[in-house]
Design a protein around this motif. Structure first.
Motif, PDB file in Angstrom:
ATOM      1  N   SER A 191       0.828  -1.208   0.000  1.00 47.22           N
ATOM      2  CA  SER A 191       0.000   0.000   0.000  1.00 47.22           C
ATOM      3  C   SER A 191       0.864   1.261   0.000  1.00 47.22           C
ATOM      4  CB  SER A 191      -0.934  -0.013   1.217  1.00 47.22           C
ATOM      5  OG  SER A 191      -0.195   0.110   2.426  1.00 47.22           O
ATOM      6  N   MET A 196      -2.787   0.914   5.917  1.00 45.15           N
ATOM      7  CA  MET A 196      -3.326   0.534   4.611  1.00 45.15           C
ATOM      8  C   MET A 196      -4.573   1.336   4.263  1.00 45.15           C
ATOM      9  SD  MET A 196      -2.825  -3.601   4.287  1.00 45.15           S
ATOM     10  CE  MET A 196      -2.971  -4.074   5.991  1.00 45.15           C
ATOM     11  N   TYR A 234      -4.668   3.885   1.013  1.00 43.45           N
ATOM     12  CA  TYR A 234      -5.605   3.700  -0.090  1.00 43.45           C
ATOM     13  C   TYR A 234      -6.648   4.811  -0.160  1.00 43.45           C
ATOM     14  CZ  TYR A 234      -3.684  -0.721  -1.560  1.00 43.45           C
ATOM     15  OH  TYR A 234      -2.844  -1.686  -2.047  1.00 43.45           O
ATOM     16  N   GLY A 252      -6.380  -2.644  -3.794  1.00 37.68           N
ATOM     17  CA  GLY A 252      -7.271  -2.124  -2.761  1.00 37.68           C
ATOM     18  C   GLY A 252      -8.407  -3.063  -2.459  1.00 37.68           C
TER      19      GLY A 252
END
Length: 335
Positions: free
Chosen positions: A151, A237, A241, A319
């Protein structure tokens, strides 16, 4: 497994038919205890207990999951090894992640499979119980940390595409992979083999019952391990994202506006009989959008634009995978 079967025995006695003067169809049954020559035949009929089908189904599903985990991750590794175009920074993280997941299947899943087959009995001894628990925590944590690194890598590839080659160098890649593979050992092998992860009562219980392998943790270890293994990487993460989504949406809007402006201006010039090239038009747009230099460059260069679209598509796919991964792990760490 014999406890899952119900066995019934039926004894059939052969009838000794005797002729009688009054009715030849009459028959008499000679008792076997009287020493008569009648024959006795024993037949065993076996019915499967309903739980047997459930256990067989569970074992089959577990085998399929283990095989799928091994073959699927092996396919990822072989694909990157065979195709030179796939040997990019991000895919090295993916290959390392596939290796970690393969080791989860080999060590954690196979040992768990043996426990399920033996009805909850641990047959490998006291020491191997600690090994199993350590490897389970180690590889699971490494797997989550790999996703966290991916990520971060996608964040720099989307948000800072021009600086990405300078940020994600081979040296930085090796450093990140070293941290990902070494740091979980401090959370797994060290506290488990030192006995810090559980209570003294559980350690005494394990010594008295070596055929049981349960992973009972104390509150301190549960908070620290769950934070390092899941909550902190999970928040990183989600943040990465989210930033990727915002930046990708902004780039899409900038690209759309630049294309619309170029089309309108070109149409206006054609109506007024003025000759203007696409190149000069794009240069003027770049001048007016100086603060958006990277996005304007992407809009003026089809190759760069195509590359950024691929980066966004890869980020979108990863994602989705990360979201599914976090959704599967969250019930466990909440509990």
């Amino acid at each position: 497994m014999s406890s899952y079967f119900l066995v019934t025995t039926e004894v059939f006695l052969d009838l000794d038919y005797r002729n009688s003067s009054s009715n030849e169809s009459n028959c008499s049954l000679e008792g076997t205890l009287n020493g008569s020559p009648s024959k006795a035949m024993t037949v065993e009929k076996t019915w499967l207990h309903p739980w047997t089908f459930f256990i067989a189904l569970k074992i089959t599903v577990m085998i399929l999951i283990i095989v799928a985990a091994l073959l699927g991750n092996l396919l990822v590794i072989v694909s990157v090894m065979r195709h030179r175009k796939l040997r990019v920074i991000t895919n090295y993280f993916v290959v390392s992640l596939a290796l970690a997941d393969m080791l989860v299947a080999i060590w954690a899943m196979c040992f768990n499979f043996s426990v399920e087959v033996t009805g909850g009995q641990w047959i490998f001894g006291y020491f191997m119980c600690d090994v199993w628990n350590s490897l389970d925590v180690y590889f699971s944590t490494a797997s989550i940390l790999h996703l966290c690194c991916i990520s971060v890598d996608r964040y720099y590839a989307i948000v800072q595409p021009l600086d990405y080659p300078l940020i994600m160098t081979n040296a930085r890649l090796i450093m990140m992979l070293t941290i990902v593979w070494c740091s979980p050992a401090l959370l797994s092998f060290l506290p488990i083999f030192m006995g810090w992860y559980t209570t003294s009562e559980h350690l005494d219980y394990r010594k008295k019952n070596p055929t049981l392998c349960m992973f009972v943790v104390n509150r301190t270890y549960s908070v620290i391990s769950s934070s390092v293994s899941f909550w902190v990487p999970g928040m990183v993460m989600i943040l990465m994202y989210y930033r990727i989504y915002v930046e990708a949406d902004r780039q899409e809007r900038m690209l759309y506006r630049s294309k619309v402006a170029a089309a309108l201006l070109n149409k206006h010039l054609q109506i007024n009989g003025i000759s203007a090239g696409i190149t000069s038009l794009r240069q003027s747009l770049d001048g007016s959008l100086e603060t958006e230099k990277s996005n304007a460059t992407a809009a003026s260069d089809p190759g760069t634009s195509s590359k950024m679209r691929r980066e966004r598509k890869a980020a979108r796919t990863l994602g989705i995978i990360v979201s599914a991964f976090l959704a599967c792990w969250m019930p466990f760490f909440l509990w």
